[in-house]
Design an enzyme around this catalytic site. Structure first.
Site, PDB file in Angstrom:
ATOM      1  N   LYS A 187       0.607  -0.886  -0.126  1.00  0.00           N
ATOM      2  CA  LYS A 187      -0.258   0.104   0.125  1.00  0.00           C
ATOM      3  C   LYS A 187       1.254   1.306   0.023  1.00  0.00           C
ATOM      4  O   LYS A 187       1.886   0.728   0.493  1.00  0.00           O
ATOM      5  CB  LYS A 187      -1.390   0.040   1.225  1.00  0.00           C
ATOM      6  CG  LYS A 187      -1.848   1.151   1.329  1.00  0.00           C
ATOM      7  CD  LYS A 187      -2.381   0.638   2.644  1.00  0.00           C
ATOM      8  CE  LYS A 187      -3.898   1.921   2.630  1.00  0.00           C
ATOM      9  NZ  LYS A 187      -4.784   1.498   3.845  1.00  0.00           N
ATOM     10  N   SER A 263      -9.440   0.597   3.042  1.00  0.00           N
ATOM     11  CA  SER A 263      -8.360   1.330   2.080  1.00  0.00           C
ATOM     12  C   SER A 263      -7.778   1.124   1.622  1.00  0.00           C
ATOM     13  O   SER A 263      -6.786   2.226   0.418  1.00  0.00           O
ATOM     14  CB  SER A 263      -8.314   3.298   2.614  1.00  0.00           C
ATOM     15  OG  SER A 263      -7.130   1.640   4.325  1.00  0.00           O
ATOM     16  N   SER A 287     -10.029  -1.412   7.435  1.00  0.00           N
ATOM     17  CA  SER A 287      -9.405  -1.403   5.809  1.00  0.00           C
ATOM     18  C   SER A 287      -8.872  -2.492   5.160  1.00  0.00           C
ATOM     19  O   SER A 287      -8.271  -2.809   3.711  1.00  0.00           O
ATOM     20  CB  SER A 287      -8.268   0.340   5.848  1.00  0.00           C
ATOM     21  OG  SER A 287      -8.987   0.494   5.903  1.00  0.00           O
TER      22      SER A 287
END
Length: 582
Positions: A187, A263, A287
């Site tokens: 990420k 996310s 997330s």
């Protein structure tokens, strides 16, 4: 609080903080402040005693017993003797026996990370070949999935070639590395040397490139992995859909018109698209679990404080966790074991004060122990009320396969979720207050108004929310005196269309973006370890996940149950079939 009182409170706080609320932002800020006020009312309704005061740093509350249970029949009989656990050859044999039961439709699915490393180790492939293959898949699919924001091809190819050369030279210890030659990605809130740590934002494009990799990136590479790049996400991790207006939305590989979740949407989508077998993400309120559920891959959110966060961009430091996504449970265990352990703080100015500094407790050798002696409960009440029929059907399938014995309702769950909401909103906004003063229009529209509202919340709301969180954690800890594992849906529904605004639950119309985390948020706010497993149901084109939840520090139990389910064919990660672009 009346509308007039609310407007006065917002205006007064904004003036005191030097924030300008432009007319175009004002309706969204007031709406989100009103939602936070509703959550604060739930928090305020919880009776507290003077001793219900949290420590400076939150730490998860564990039950009093050691979870030592009498053995019982397991779903999958893969028990291994203690002697075999300590023998490398026997362990490899065990893990080979734990290979996922791949449905016939997925017979051509790419190998998982374990199989990749094994192929490099025994000369059936090379690190360079694996890296080139994954780069080719990324090139063929990323324009549609939009998972990667940066591809570190040159770095990856150089590292893979170096690994192959060192293998040929017989460098001691290299051949035994568990992630030897395995491509992975992170990420884009993880520091990657030479890249700007974007955290999904436009503002961080102006920051200096990272001088070194984040700690968990370094730990993965120390175990032989090869980094291929950085992945798309919701701005500053504030969202559950990864509809990022700066980078574009991440698209679900199983249906490109639908969200991947967030996310950490890019992290889940990259695994589901077959771009890489392993990715890293973060989980503050869901997330990891939400995108795992919607993209049909395995995800692990460890106990709060288990993995150090040094070298990652924070969202809410008192709630943030780092974890992994994978195609198989054994891959998840490989990555988790590679990242465990205390961080070296001697001589280092930067370290994670939230890290519990626990010694590594490897889970990989335990995957074959099955379910012997484990007491498993199914969460009802709030968790049943906030799930659509397909989510409840997935839960029932997993519960039946695991032999779940009891229904369980968590105490204080709505207040716990409300506390997490208030803490997230205020603490996340405080981090960005300097930029909100001068660059509000450069924030993602889906998060800007939430950050502005959060900056204006009264301190009394936030402090009480932390006290309620502390009490809630202690109340839930008592539940684990009666059960070892809990089951719950991971999301209220399967993946929704990109751009959708509303979610219907039990006749209620709820705003979709915050509501995708309804079932995850009450668990992460008290730091419980959770493994999300993907369920594919007959007649449904999209997967949905189930959360396997344990007491703090018992990641091993969640992964044992997940491995048993995977071996039995009840859950599996399906790599999407995507035709190459011409």
């Amino acid at each position: 609080m009346t509308p007039a009182q609310m407007q006065a409170a917002v205006d007064g706080a904004a003036a005191a903080l030097g924030l300008t609320l432009h007319a175009r932002h004002r309706p969204g800020v007031l709406a989100y402040f009103a939602l936070a006020a509703q959550m604060a009312e739930l928090v305020e309704a919880v009776p507290l005693e003077p001793h219900d005061e949290p420590a400076v740093n939150f730490s998860p509350a564990a039950p009093g017993d050691a979870l030592t249970r009498a053995p019982a029949p397991s779903l999958v009989d893969t028990t291994v003797s203690s002697d075999a656990k300590g023998d490398a050859a026997a362990l490899q044999s065990l893990l080979t026996s734990l290979a996922p039961a791949v449905p016939l439709a997925d017979a051509a699915a790419p190998p998982d990370a374990f199989a990749m490393a094994d192929a490099v180790r025994h000369g059936r492939s090379t690190a360079l070949a694996l890296t080139r293959h994954c780069l080719d898949v990324i090139a063929a699919t990323n324009a549609r999935v939009n998972a990667f924001t940066d591809i570190t091809a040159q770095r990856a190819l150089q590292r893979a070639a170096m690994l192959d050369e060192q293998l040929a030279q017989g460098v001691p210890g290299l051949r035994e590395l568990p992630l030897l030659g395995v491509p992975f990605a992170v990420k884009n809130l993880f520091d990657v040397q030479g890249l700007r740590t974007l955290a999904g934002s436009r503002i961080e494009r102006d920051s200096a490139p990272a001088e070194q990799d984040g700690l968990l990136v370094r730990r993965m590479e120390a175990q032989g992995a090869v980094l291929l790049g950085a992945l798309n996400m919701d701005e500053y991790a504030y969202g559950f859909t990864t509809e990022n207006s700066h980078e574009g939305a991440v698209r679900n590989p199983h249906d490109l018109a639908r969200i991947a979740g967030g996310s950490s949407g890019g992290s889940a989508a990259a695994v589901a698209a077959g771009q890489v077998p392993l990715t890293l993400g973060s989980d503050t309120n869901g997330s990891i679990r939400v995108p795992s559920s919607l993209c049909g891959v395995f995800g692990l959110k460890p106990t709060f404080g288990r993995l150090p966060r040094t070298g990652s961009y924070p969202f809410v430091a008192s709630l943030d966790h780092l974890g992994a996504f994978a195609r198989s449970v054994r891959d998840l265990a490989l990555a988790y074991d590679a990242m465990q352990g205390p961080e070296d703080r001697v001589g280092h100015a930067l370290f994670d004060p939230g890290c519990a500094q626990r010694e590594a407790e490897p889970v990989l050798p335990l995957l074959g122990q099955g379910l012997g002696g484990l007491r498993i409960g199914v969460l009802g009440g709030y968790f049943a009320d906030n799930a659509q029929p397909e989510a409840l059907a997935a839960l029932a399938r997993v519960a039946q396969a695991l032999g779940a014995q009891a229904g369980v309702e968590l105490p204080m769950v709505q207040a716990g979720r409300a506390a997490a909401f208030v803490i997230t909103n205020a603490e996340g906004a405080a981090l960005h207050l300097p930029q909100l003063r001068v660059r509000a229009d450069d924030f993602e529209p889906l998060s800007r108004d939430r950050f502005l509202a959060g900056a204006l919340l009264p301190a009394a709301w936030v402090l009480r929310a932390q006290r309620v969180r502390w009490l809630y954690a202690r109340q839930v800890a008592r539940v684990f005196d009666r059960v070892d594992l809990l089951l719950a849906p991971a999301t209220p529904c399967a993946a929704t269309p990109i751009g959708a605004e509303w979610l219907t639950l039990g006749g209620r119309q709820l705003p979709l973006r915050p509501s995708m985390g309804l079932l995850a948020q009450p668990l992460s706010c008290i730091g419980l370890p959770v493994c999300t497993v993907p369920v594919w149901q007959a007649g449904l084109a999209l997967p949905i996940g189930v959360q396997i939840i344990a007491a703090p520090w018992r990641e091993d139990l969640t992964l044992r149950a997940a491995a048993a389910l995977e071996r039995a064919g009840v859950v599996h990660a399906r790599v999407a079939h995507m035709e190459p672009t011409s």
